[in-house]
Write a protein that holds these residues in place. Structure first.
Motif, mmCIF file in Angstrom:
data_model
loop_
_atom_site.group_PDB
_atom_site.id
_atom_site.type_symbol
_atom_site.label_atom_id
_atom_site.label_comp_id
_atom_site.label_asym_id
_atom_site.label_seq_id
_atom_site.Cartn_x
_atom_site.Cartn_y
_atom_site.Cartn_z
ATOM 1 N N LYS A 21 -0.774 -5.510 8.191
ATOM 2 C CA LYS A 21 -1.387 -4.198 8.429
ATOM 3 C C LYS A 21 -2.872 -4.456 8.630
ATOM 4 O O LYS A 21 -3.638 -4.569 7.668
ATOM 5 N N HIS A 34 13.066 1.077 9.924
ATOM 6 C CA HIS A 34 12.539 1.398 11.268
ATOM 7 C C HIS A 34 11.036 1.207 11.372
ATOM 8 O O HIS A 34 10.502 1.083 12.462
ATOM 9 N N LYS A 35 10.324 1.172 10.239
ATOM 10 C CA LYS A 35 8.856 1.097 10.329
ATOM 11 C C LYS A 35 8.356 -0.313 10.650
ATOM 12 O O LYS A 35 7.513 -0.480 11.519
ATOM 13 N N THR A 36 8.834 -1.298 9.917
ATOM 14 C CA THR A 36 8.291 -2.657 10.105
ATOM 15 C C THR A 36 9.371 -3.706 10.352
ATOM 16 O O THR A 36 9.058 -4.816 10.763
ATOM 17 N N TYR A 84 0.083 3.199 3.302
ATOM 18 C CA TYR A 84 0.114 3.114 4.764
ATOM 19 C C TYR A 84 -0.834 1.993 5.232
ATOM 20 O O TYR A 84 -0.530 1.222 6.140
ATOM 21 N N HIS A 139 6.887 1.204 3.821
ATOM 22 C CA HIS A 139 6.169 0.301 4.735
ATOM 23 C C HIS A 139 6.260 -1.161 4.316
ATOM 24 O O HIS A 139 5.492 -1.989 4.806
ATOM 25 N N SER A 194 11.930 1.748 4.550
ATOM 26 C CA SER A 194 12.302 2.152 5.918
ATOM 27 C C SER A 194 12.471 0.890 6.750
ATOM 28 O O SER A 194 11.536 0.102 6.878
ATOM 29 N N GLU A 196 -2.615 2.795 15.032
ATOM 30 C CA GLU A 196 -1.682 3.702 14.355
ATOM 31 C C GLU A 196 -2.448 4.882 13.771
ATOM 32 O O GLU A 196 -1.976 6.007 13.758
ATOM 33 N N HIS A 230 3.277 10.861 0.547
ATOM 34 C CA HIS A 230 4.066 11.407 1.650
ATOM 35 C C HIS A 230 4.726 12.708 1.173
ATOM 36 O O HIS A 230 5.162 12.791 0.018
ATOM 37 N N ASN A 281 15.235 4.072 14.482
ATOM 38 C CA ASN A 281 14.880 5.312 13.794
ATOM 39 C C ASN A 281 16.156 6.022 13.383
ATOM 40 O O ASN A 281 17.088 6.077 14.179
#
Ligand code: PLP
Length: 286
Positions: A241, A164-166, A117, A138, A162, A256, A85, A171
């Motif tokens: 995932k 907010h991702k999973t 990812y 993630h 994060s 995604e 990233h 956010n």
């Protein structure tokens, strides 16, 4: 009240933002704004079994930057991955360090992405004398289920996640965990505003408590059961995932990411049985 914020929880700018204003409170105690936050972060550290856990309101991005600033000095070498990233290289640049892509003797810190990812999870290998920073952006659900890959939070020197991702967070809520002798608080203060969003901070506290609760853990197990019930032979390490060959048609279902070989269907704590059922029906027809 003669305090910030100036809107006083009233809206008068744009009507559709009414709800935002209602919840945009300032510190609960303007004279000691840090006490409640400190206590909440200490409770979170106990939950994760870390030395420190910081609540981030600017994503894992800010956690990676703060971790690098905390454990390096200018000109140090930092080992990063080529396709990482962008925040990894940005963190190295901001710290005045040198990015390197091959392991050499004199590196000061290393950033690994775990999981990727697409849900591939490498072993956590610590090199003596090298600070290990795990980008677990993630993998925020990993500490809460034994059926998910092992989390780095208690192993790496620093881990970012994060929410907010999973993990159902707003956010861009996230966490920075430290497990070493360095407290990244000062580094965070250098890059953060002194007026953080208190609603976001409060949501992080509630989010962590939920993940750790019986109800939260049951929801994660239910998510894993639902994902596994699809019977897909996932080539990765994380059942939430879902990877499906790109040539398999999945009309009406948004993925995604599609890299030409595989389509990635990201699931998180908010992915309910109904959503999985829709995917199952579409896959059956294809
Ligand atoms: C692997 C990885 N690391 C870090 C980040 C940055 O996370 P955030 O959006 O929480 O700042 C992302 C975001 O997509 C990511 O995919």
């Amino acid at each position: 009240m003669f305090t910030t914020p100036s809107h006083g929880q009233k809206f008068f700018i744009v009507n559709k933002f009414r709800q935002f204003y209602k919840y945009d409170i300032s510190e609960t105690d303007a004279h000691n704004p840090q006490a409640a936050l400190r206590a909440a972060q200490e409770r979170a550290a106990q939950i994760y079994g870390t030395k420190q856990t910081y609540f981030l309101t600017n994503g894992s991005t800010s956690g990676i930057i703060a971790a690098i600033l905390a454990c390096t000095k200018p000109t140090d070498k930092v080992l990063i991955e080529k396709n990482a990233h962008p925040c990894h290289l940005n963190a190295v640049k901001l710290a005045g360090c040198e990015p390197v892509y091959d392991n050499t003797n004199d590196i000061k810190a290393q950033i690994i992405t775990r999981p990727t990812y697409e849900g591939f999870v490498s072993d956590i290998v610590k090199t003596p004398g090298v600070y290990l920073i795990a980008d677990e952006a993630h993998g925020a659900l990993y500490p809460f289920s034994e059926r998910l890959p092992q989390s780095a939070v208690q192993i790496a020197d620093f881990t970012v996640q994060s929410l907010h991702k999973t993990a159902g967070g707003l956010n861009p809520t996230a966490l920075l965990h430290s497990n070493c002798e360095i407290d990244p608080g000062d580094a965070l203060a250098m890059i953060n505003t002194t007026s953080p969003s208190y609603p976001l901070l409060a949501s992080i506290e509630a989010n962590v408590n939920f993940l750790n609760s019986k109800r939260g853990r049951a929801k994660i197990e239910e998510l894993i059961d639902n994902c596994l019930s699809l019977g897909i032979d996932n080539p990765n390490d994380d059942p939430t995932k879902i990877l499906i060959k790109s040539d398999i048609a999945t009309p009406g279902i948004e993925d995604e990411k599609d890299n030409g070989d595989y389509k990635l269907f990201l699931c998180g704590i908010g992915t309910d049985a109904k959503k999985i059922e829709r995917l199952r029906r579409v896959l059956k027809k294809s």
